[in-house]
Design a protein around this motif. Structure first.
Motif, short mmCIF file in Angstrom:
data_model
loop_
_atom_site.label_atom_id
_atom_site.label_comp_id
_atom_site.label_asym_id
_atom_site.label_seq_id
_atom_site.Cartn_x
_atom_site.Cartn_y
_atom_site.Cartn_z
N TYR A 73 30.79 56.52 51.33
CA TYR A 73 31.69 55.45 50.91
C TYR A 73 31.15 54.73 49.68
N GLN A 74 29.85 54.59 49.61
CA GLN A 74 29.23 53.91 48.47
C GLN A 74 29.49 54.68 47.18
N PHE A 75 29.50 55.99 47.24
CA PHE A 75 29.77 56.81 46.05
C PHE A 75 31.19 56.57 45.55
N ILE A 76 32.16 56.53 46.47
CA ILE A 76 33.55 56.29 46.08
C ILE A 76 33.69 54.89 45.47
N THR A 77 33.04 53.90 46.09
CA THR A 77 33.09 52.54 45.55
C THR A 77 32.47 52.48 44.16
N SER A 78 31.37 53.21 43.95
CA SER A 78 30.72 53.19 42.64
C SER A 78 31.63 53.77 41.57
N LEU A 79 32.45 54.77 41.90
CA LEU A 79 33.38 55.34 40.94
C LEU A 79 34.48 54.34 40.58
N LEU A 80 34.94 53.58 41.56
CA LEU A 80 35.96 52.55 41.27
C LEU A 80 35.36 51.45 40.39
N ASN A 81 34.12 51.07 40.66
CA ASN A 81 33.45 50.08 39.81
C ASN A 81 33.25 50.62 38.39
N GLN A 82 32.94 51.90 38.30
CA GLN A 82 32.75 52.53 36.99
C GLN A 82 34.06 52.52 36.20
N ALA A 83 35.17 52.78 36.88
CA ALA A 83 36.48 52.74 36.21
C ALA A 83 36.78 51.34 35.70
N ALA A 84 36.38 50.33 36.46
CA ALA A 84 36.59 48.95 36.03
C ALA A 84 35.78 48.63 34.79
N GLN A 85 34.53 49.05 34.77
CA GLN A 85 33.67 48.79 33.62
C GLN A 85 34.19 49.47 32.36
N GLU A 86 34.61 50.71 32.47
CA GLU A 86 35.09 51.44 31.30
C GLU A 86 36.39 50.87 30.76
N ASN A 87 37.14 50.17 31.60
CA ASN A 87 38.40 49.58 31.16
C ASN A 87 38.30 48.06 30.98
N ASN A 88 37.05 47.55 30.91
CA ASN A 88 36.79 46.13 30.67
C ASN A 88 37.52 45.23 31.67
N ILE A 89 37.43 45.61 32.92
CA ILE A 89 38.07 44.85 34.00
C ILE A 89 37.00 44.10 34.79
N ASN A 90 37.23 42.80 34.96
CA ASN A 90 36.32 41.96 35.73
C ASN A 90 36.84 41.87 37.16
N LEU A 91 36.19 42.58 38.07
CA LEU A 91 36.65 42.61 39.46
C LEU A 91 36.33 41.33 40.21
N ASN A 92 35.56 40.41 39.60
CA ASN A 92 35.31 39.11 40.22
C ASN A 92 36.49 38.17 40.07
N GLN A 93 37.39 38.52 39.15
CA GLN A 93 38.60 37.72 38.98
C GLN A 93 39.53 37.96 40.17
N PRO A 94 40.30 36.95 40.57
CA PRO A 94 41.22 37.13 41.71
C PRO A 94 42.36 38.07 41.35
N PHE A 95 43.04 38.57 42.39
CA PHE A 95 44.25 39.36 42.18
C PHE A 95 45.27 38.54 41.40
N GLU A 96 46.15 39.23 40.65
CA GLU A 96 47.20 38.52 39.92
C GLU A 96 48.09 37.73 40.87
N PHE A 97 48.48 38.35 42.00
CA PHE A 97 49.32 37.64 42.96
C PHE A 97 48.56 36.48 43.58
N GLU A 98 47.26 36.64 43.75
CA GLU A 98 46.44 35.58 44.34
C GLU A 98 46.42 34.35 43.42
N GLU A 99 46.29 34.57 42.11
CA GLU A 99 46.29 33.45 41.16
C GLU A 99 47.62 32.69 41.22
N GLU A 100 48.72 33.44 41.27
CA GLU A 100 50.03 32.78 41.30
C GLU A 100 50.24 32.04 42.62
N ILE A 101 49.77 32.63 43.71
CA ILE A 101 49.88 31.97 45.01
C ILE A 101 49.07 30.68 45.02
N ASN A 102 47.85 30.73 44.47
CA ASN A 102 47.01 29.54 44.42
C ASN A 102 47.63 28.44 43.56
#
Length: 571
Positions: free
Chosen positions: A269-298
């Motif tokens: 499972y850690q390997f799969i998670t690392s690939l998702l994190n790698q995709a985020a880094q290559e696309n300049n995505i900050n996964l610490n930011q909340p979901f888009e729907f979460e921001e609007e709900i808040n």
């Protein structure tokens, strides 16, 4: 549940749970939104108890007890009996994935939301699998966010009616020798399920993988296809780059890795998670930011809380002014003004009654209500856009005049109106497993099918059937539709094991009652310990080397079908 349900809003179950709203209703089971004496919002599942039959809520209660303390699973509160029914009280969750993606355009998730959800979902399946349990029905309606302000960005896994323990022999995971049957939903079921191969942990992962692809692209190649064999063929064809050409390259690696797994292999499972994190880094995505729907709900929650405070402050100011006027009259000591004081006192009480208490605010700011409010806002906005576009087109046609050229409105600005649809003939069966003559495609001789119609929620109602073609490079603009048909297996006679006579049936269990308040006098009973105590004498008398309880589970379904399957719980 019977057509004429014996339960209605306002009823009190077990002198404890007041039913507030019906969430869903099936033929044998229904779910309510309810509140307990501590004004705690809960989900209450109620299922008809038939003689000599095990209820679905009993099995779900046992599984939730096994998963107790895990972050991504609903809290278990109580299991018990009420009249001729069994009930299960558990944590009330928020909207599911379908509702979250469909409350506004473009009816799909951003790459940020897909990756962020994917990482949470991998963690969820890891925790479930670590208990030796395979879900076997991983689909978009079984993932929901929490319903509290601090859990609106946390996903939970629900519906454990198809779960099964991994096959262990001598403490090792061993591939079953018996032929499997179709499990899960057609949209997300793995090819192993289509081939009647017993499902393992890797099949849960491939179902999750299909969800991630669908929620990014807005569709799957087999969306809208109803024929089982055709869906299987399309799934076999659309693999690798054909399915993933619009997604980051890491998704191809994930698919290739999952395809190397088998029933016995413990996934990394850690390997799969690392690939998702790698995709985020290559696309300049900050996964610490909340979901888009979460921001609007808040943001919407803040507005509601500000309005609540302003309203209460306004009412309190009126009450204060009334108090001052009453005090002035009393200082005058004029008996002729006593009637006026009574009028003011009544006016003051009326204003006090208008104050909104914290519980009202809590209900207003739960995630379900906020998302419903946002959806209505966007629907009205889309209607206004359509009307405005129509007026502009009419104006353009008037200007064109004698040229007789007509401008068509932009089809992408049209409001999508979700409607329930169903198609395809089905093989029906009654509660005791006999089949009707209606044919359903071509039933495999070694595995029969049954369609289970999922009950619709009183909230968002989205249809799964779609006719648009799949184009991996174009992200669809129509809503992601609700899975209307879920295929569950028709268990064969040799798949059913009756309760041992000394184990006892579900109706003999004592209700499991849990109260989170520290001064509660309600006894806390451990379900797993109950099973262990019962199992102790069973193993002593039967010398069962793998200490397995085999439970015949008669699960509830929302239309007039009924299926049985055996569920194993190991301790």
């Amino acid at each position: 549940m019977d057509k004429e349900s014996p339960f209605s809003v306002g009823d009190v179950i077990k002198n404890r749970y007041e039913l507030v709203k019906r969430i869903s209703q099936g033929k044998f089971k229904e779910t309510f939104y309810a509140v307990d004496p501590q004004i705690r919002q809960i989900a209450l599942k109620i299922e008809k108890q038939y003689e000599e039959e095990q209820t679905g809520v009993c099995i779900e209660a046992a599984i939730l007890k096994i998963l107790a303390g895990s972050k991504h699973f609903p809290k278990f509160y109580e299991y018990g009996s009420h009249k001729n029914y069994k009930f299960l009280a558990l944590e009330l969750l928020g909207p599911n994935l379908i509702e979250l993606v469909n409350y506004k355009k473009p009816y799909r998730f951003s790459l940020h939301s897909v990756l962020k959800f994917g990482i949470q979902a991998i963690e969820i399946l890891h925790r479930l699998h670590s208990k030796g349990i395979v879900h076997r029905d991983v689909n978009s309606e079984n993932f929901a966010v929490g319903n509290e302000p601090n859990t609106s960005g946390t996903f939970y896994l629900t519906d454990f009616s198809m779960c099964k323990k991994l096959n262990e022999v001598g403490g090792k995971i061993t591939k079953p020798t018996t032929r499997g049957k179709f499990r899960g939903s057609l949209m997300y079921a793995s090819l192993n399920s289509h081939k009647f191969i017993e499902l393992g942990r890797h099949d849960d992962l491939i179902s999750l993988f299909y969800i991630l692809v669908e929620f990014f692209n807005g569709t799957l190649p087999w969306s809208g296809v109803t024929d089982v064999e055709e869906i299987k063929s399309v799934k076999e064809y659309y693999q690798g780059i054909k399915l993933l050409k619009s997604l980051p390259k890491q998704f191809l690696e994930i698919e290739q890795y999952i395809s190397t797994l088998d029933y016995q292999t413990d996934p990394n499972y850690q390997f799969i998670t690392s690939l998702l994190n790698q995709a985020a880094q290559e696309n300049n995505i900050n996964l610490n930011q909340p979901f888009e729907f979460e921001e609007e709900i808040n943001e919407e929650r803040k507005k509601i809380m500000v309005r609540h405070a302003k309203y209460n402050n306004k009412v309190k100011k009126i009450i204060s002014d009334i108090d001052q006027e009453i005090n002035k009259i009393r200082i005058q000591k004029n008996k002729d003004l006593n009637d006026r004081i009574e009028e003011l006192e009544q006016e003051k009480q009326d204003q006090i009654d208008q104050l909104r208490d914290p519980q009202q605010l809590k209900v207003q700011v739960n995630v379900i209500n906020i998302l419903h409010k946002l959806k209505k806002k966007y629907q009205q906005q889309y209607i206004e856009e359509v009307e405005q576009g129509q007026n502009e087109n009419q104006f353009q046609m008037m200007k064109i005049g004698s040229s007789k050229r007509f401008l068509k409105p932009n089809s992408r600005s049209l409001l999508f109106s979700p409607t329930s649809q169903s198609s395809g003939s089905i093989k029906q069966m009654n509660r005791f497993g006999s089949l009707s003559p209606t044919s359903f495609n071509q039933a495999n001789s070694s595995g029969s099918f049954e369609i289970r119609q999922q009950s619709q929620s009183n909230g968002l109602q989205i249809a799964r059937a779609r006719s648009q073609s799949y184009k991996g490079s174009e992200r669809a603009m129509s809503p992601i539709n609700k899975q209307e048909k879920v295929y569950s297996p028709l268990s064969q006679t040799n798949d059913i094991t009756q309760f041992p006579s000394n184990l006892g049936m579900d109706r003999q269990f004592s209700p499991i009652q849990i109260d989170e308040s520290p001064d509660s006098q309600i006894p806390r009973v451990n379900t797993v310990q109950q099973f262990r105590n019962i199992l102790g004498s069973l193993v002593d008398s039967q010398q069962d080397e793998d200490s397995t309880i085999k439970i015949t589970h008669y699960t509830s379904i929302s239309i007039s079908f009924f299926c049985t399957f055996s569920y194993n719980i190991n301790f």
